[in-house]
Design an enzyme around this catalytic site. Structure first.
Site, PDB file in Angstrom:
ATOM      1  N   ASP A   7       0.865  -1.170   0.000  1.00 29.69           N
ATOM      2  CA  ASP A   7       0.000   0.000   0.000  1.00 29.69           C
ATOM      3  C   ASP A   7       0.912   1.234   0.000  1.00 29.69           C
ATOM      4  O   ASP A   7       2.115   1.124   0.271  1.00 29.69           O
ATOM      5  CB  ASP A   7      -0.882  -0.039   1.250  1.00 29.69           C
ATOM      6  CG  ASP A   7      -1.649   1.243   1.453  1.00 29.69           C
ATOM      7  OD1 ASP A   7      -2.343   1.673   0.520  1.00 29.69           O
ATOM      8  OD2 ASP A   7      -1.547   1.824   2.553  1.00 29.69           O
ATOM      9  N   ASP A   9      -0.216   5.222   0.991  1.00 27.17           N
ATOM     10  CA  ASP A   9      -0.493   6.104   2.125  1.00 27.17           C
ATOM     11  C   ASP A   9      -0.675   5.300   3.403  1.00 27.17           C
ATOM     12  O   ASP A   9      -1.525   4.404   3.477  1.00 27.17           O
ATOM     13  CB  ASP A   9      -1.760   6.915   1.860  1.00 27.17           C
ATOM     14  CG  ASP A   9      -1.555   7.987   0.802  1.00 27.17           C
ATOM     15  OD1 ASP A   9      -0.634   8.805   0.970  1.00 27.17           O
ATOM     16  OD2 ASP A   9      -2.312   7.995  -0.187  1.00 27.17           O
TER      17      ASP A   9
END
Length: 215
Positions: A7, A9
């Site tokens: 991922d 953020d």
């Protein structure tokens, strides 16, 4: 082939300030009450339309669309003005190098747009680390498995040889839906307890511990 998909953020970078500021600007533009910043951090990782629907469940579709467009414009303005802050979490760059040296192929699956992800990775000199980049521009929102399924195909990896690394329950649920391992990180936006309940087999307390788990 071993594929580690990150991922962005909350896992690679801490983008919460920029996200919260842009969301407040978007809601003001749409004439909606400012969202609680804690609730904004809770939806980081979802695609923008879905995030705004969750933050403003009583607003109609027209206001949702207005807020989506206003968010994009606010975020873009920060980038063009040079005020966008998305610092790398300390130790992340070292982990990426370490994993590559151990034979891992790397990818990203994120709720960011193509443009937003490219800008973020280029700013931090990370673009060359990743062979597959999957974003909300081309897939349904997490936790739908489409991003991971596309990453597996693009990298030529099997689900059993892949791992999703993220900071939210959306990442863990997406991994389970795609049949890949899920590892959570404790420095992001959801709690360790939530990550484990959502399917994380481990939750790394630090980037160095993440490197140890995978190498």
């Amino acid at each position: 082939m071993r594929l580690a998909i990150f991922d962005c953020d909350g896992t690679l970078v801490d983008g919460q300030a920029a996200i919260c500021n842009s969301m407040e600007t978007a809601f003001a533009s749409a004439g909606l009450p400012a969202p609680d910043r804690h609730e904004v951090r809770r939806i980081v990782g979802l695609s923008l339309p879905q995030a705004i629907r969750l933050l403003a469940p009583d607003a109609d579709d027209a206001l949702h669309r207005h807020a989506v467009d206003a968010y994009k414009e606010a975020f873009r303005a920060c980038r063009l003005e040079g005020t966008l802050e998305e610092p790398l979490f300390e130790g992340i760059a070292d982990v990426l190098v370490r994993l590559a040296e151990c034979g891992w192929t790397l990818g990203v699956a994120t709720g960011k747009s193509d443009r937003g992800l490219a800008s973020c990775l280029t700013t931090h000199g990370l673009a060359d680390h990743f062979v597959t980049l999957q974003t909300a521009d081309r897939h349904p929102s997490k936790p739908h498995p489409a991003m991971l399924e596309a990453a597996l195909v693009e990298a030529g990896a099997e689900p059993a040889d892949a791992v999703m690394i993220g900071d939210t329950t959306f990442d863990m649920e997406m991994a389970r839906a795609a049949g890949v391992r899920a590892i959570g990180v404790a420095w992001g936006y959801h709690t360790e307890h939530e990550l484990r309940d959502a399917g994380a087999e481990h939750v790394a307390a630090t980037p160095a511990e993440l490197g140890d788990l995978l190498s």
